[in-house]
Enzyme design. Structure first.
Site, mmCIF file in Angstrom:
data_model
loop_
_atom_site.group_PDB
_atom_site.id
_atom_site.type_symbol
_atom_site.label_atom_id
_atom_site.label_comp_id
_atom_site.label_asym_id
_atom_site.label_seq_id
_atom_site.Cartn_x
_atom_site.Cartn_y
_atom_site.Cartn_z
ATOM 1 N N LYS A 71 78.029 -76.583 57.252
ATOM 2 C CA LYS A 71 79.320 -75.900 57.121
ATOM 3 C C LYS A 71 80.371 -76.743 56.400
ATOM 4 O O LYS A 71 81.275 -76.205 55.770
ATOM 5 C CB LYS A 71 79.839 -75.472 58.500
ATOM 6 C CG LYS A 71 79.022 -74.335 59.102
ATOM 7 C CD LYS A 71 79.621 -73.833 60.392
ATOM 8 C CE LYS A 71 78.734 -72.754 61.003
ATOM 9 N NZ LYS A 71 79.364 -72.058 62.115
ATOM 10 N N ASP A 107 84.121 -67.589 60.940
ATOM 11 C CA ASP A 107 83.990 -67.906 62.376
ATOM 12 C C ASP A 107 85.377 -67.785 63.009
ATOM 13 O O ASP A 107 85.533 -67.222 64.099
ATOM 14 C CB ASP A 107 83.501 -69.356 62.583
ATOM 15 C CG ASP A 107 82.020 -69.522 62.273
ATOM 16 O OD1 ASP A 107 81.262 -68.561 62.447
ATOM 17 O OD2 ASP A 107 81.636 -70.630 61.843
#
Ligand code: ATR
Length: 289
Positions: A71, A107
């Site tokens: 990420k 997210d």
């Protein structure tokens, strides 16, 4: 839906990826919206990350999700980055542009949307966050981005909470985050807060554990939001409810991070009705795991 000459591909890169629920969510959404895409996981080795991103673009892949451990390390290979994702320092969604991919952090937008769907607001709120790791830092950033007024950041290792607080207070140019050790919640003014559980404590198979045991702490919560969704009801959630608060697990966040990515890739809006139906599909599938 049949694969034909106009089918577009979306995917997930990470390592490992075999337990992902994302194909279930995305393939359900595209069926419901009648969109001609396929979503599939791609296992990528660390040394191939750059090639994977460049190759995905060369193959005209519409969008990618990115999961652990890439990420942050994927960011140098992007053409562009959304301001919130940039501030968080992590992306989980890549959206195709002419020259490369633009990175987003759905997210966090997904967590915000999942909370909004439950009537939980951040603007002007005082919030307690448990943890100071990557997830907690992202949550703290997101809360300040959406104008939370104050955050008490509680962590086992106080120095890590101090670091996050110092960094984000500087970034947002105000004294918004107050770092504390896990046993220092007595210093928090007594009233009711939104409490977000952002440590890995309580995750299956350690579902009996929770990061703070003392029930007095949970009296501070009007709402508890656990980022964990397996088990469905965590120890943290039980303690919140035991003290009279309302509790949620992280399944809504999992759903809405995908919904946000799906909307970015396909330039569509997913209705609340379709989102809720997908939530039920996801919930039933997770019960089987
Ligand atoms: P993530 O990226 O999921 O946030 P992480 O960066 O490793 O993972 O952070 C894990 C978080 O869980 C940290 O806040 C960690 O506390 P420390 O900073 O003190 O390590 C917290 N955590 C992990 N195990 C814990 C335990 N047994 N008791 C209390 N907190 C714990």
């Amino acid at each position: 839906m049949t694969v034909n000459g106009t089918t577009r591909l979306c995917g997930l890169i990470g390592n490992p990826i075999c337990h992902t629920m994302s194909p279930l969510i995305h393939n359900h959404l595209k069926e419901k919206l009648g969109i001609n895409t396929i979503y599939t996981p791609f296992l990528v080795e660390k040394e191939n990350l750059k090639t994977a991103v460049e190759g995905a673009h060369a193959l005209n892949i519409l969008g990618m999700n990115v999961t652990v451990p890439y990420k942050s390390s994927v960011i140098p290979f992007l053409e562009e980055i959304d301001p919130m994702a940039d501030g968080i320092g992590a992306v989980n969604t890549l959206v195709r542009t002419q020259q490369g991919y633009k990175g987003y952090n759905t997210d966090m937008t997904g967590l915000c949307r999942a909370m909004q769907a439950e009537g939980i607001r951040l603007d002007g709120e005082e919030i307690i966050i448990l943890g100071a790791g990557g997830a907690a830092r992202a949550v703290a950033y997101m809360c300040l981005f959406y104008k939370a007024s104050k955050i008490y950041l509680l962590n086992r290792t106080l120095s890590k909470a101090n670091e996050v607080a110092q960094e984000l207070n500087l970034k947002f140019e105000r004294q918004a985050i107050f770092p504390l050790g896990l046993d220092e919640y007595g210093n928090i003014p007594v009233k009711k807060y939104l409490v977000i559980q952002a440590t890995s404590i309580g995750l299956h198979p350690h579902q009996k554990q929770c990061v703070i045991h003392d029930s007095a702490f949970y009296e501070l919560a009007h709402t508890g939001y656990d980022l964990i969704y397996n088990p469905e009801i965590t120890q943290f959630m039980k303690k919140i409810e035991g003290a009279g608060g309302v509790s949620y697990n992280g399944l809504g966040m999992l759903l809405f991070q995908a919904v946000d990515a799906f909307e970015l890739w396909n330039e569509v809006e997913v209705s609340d009705e379709v989102a809720m139906e997908t939530y039920e599909v996801l919930k039933n599938e997770i019960k089987k795991v």
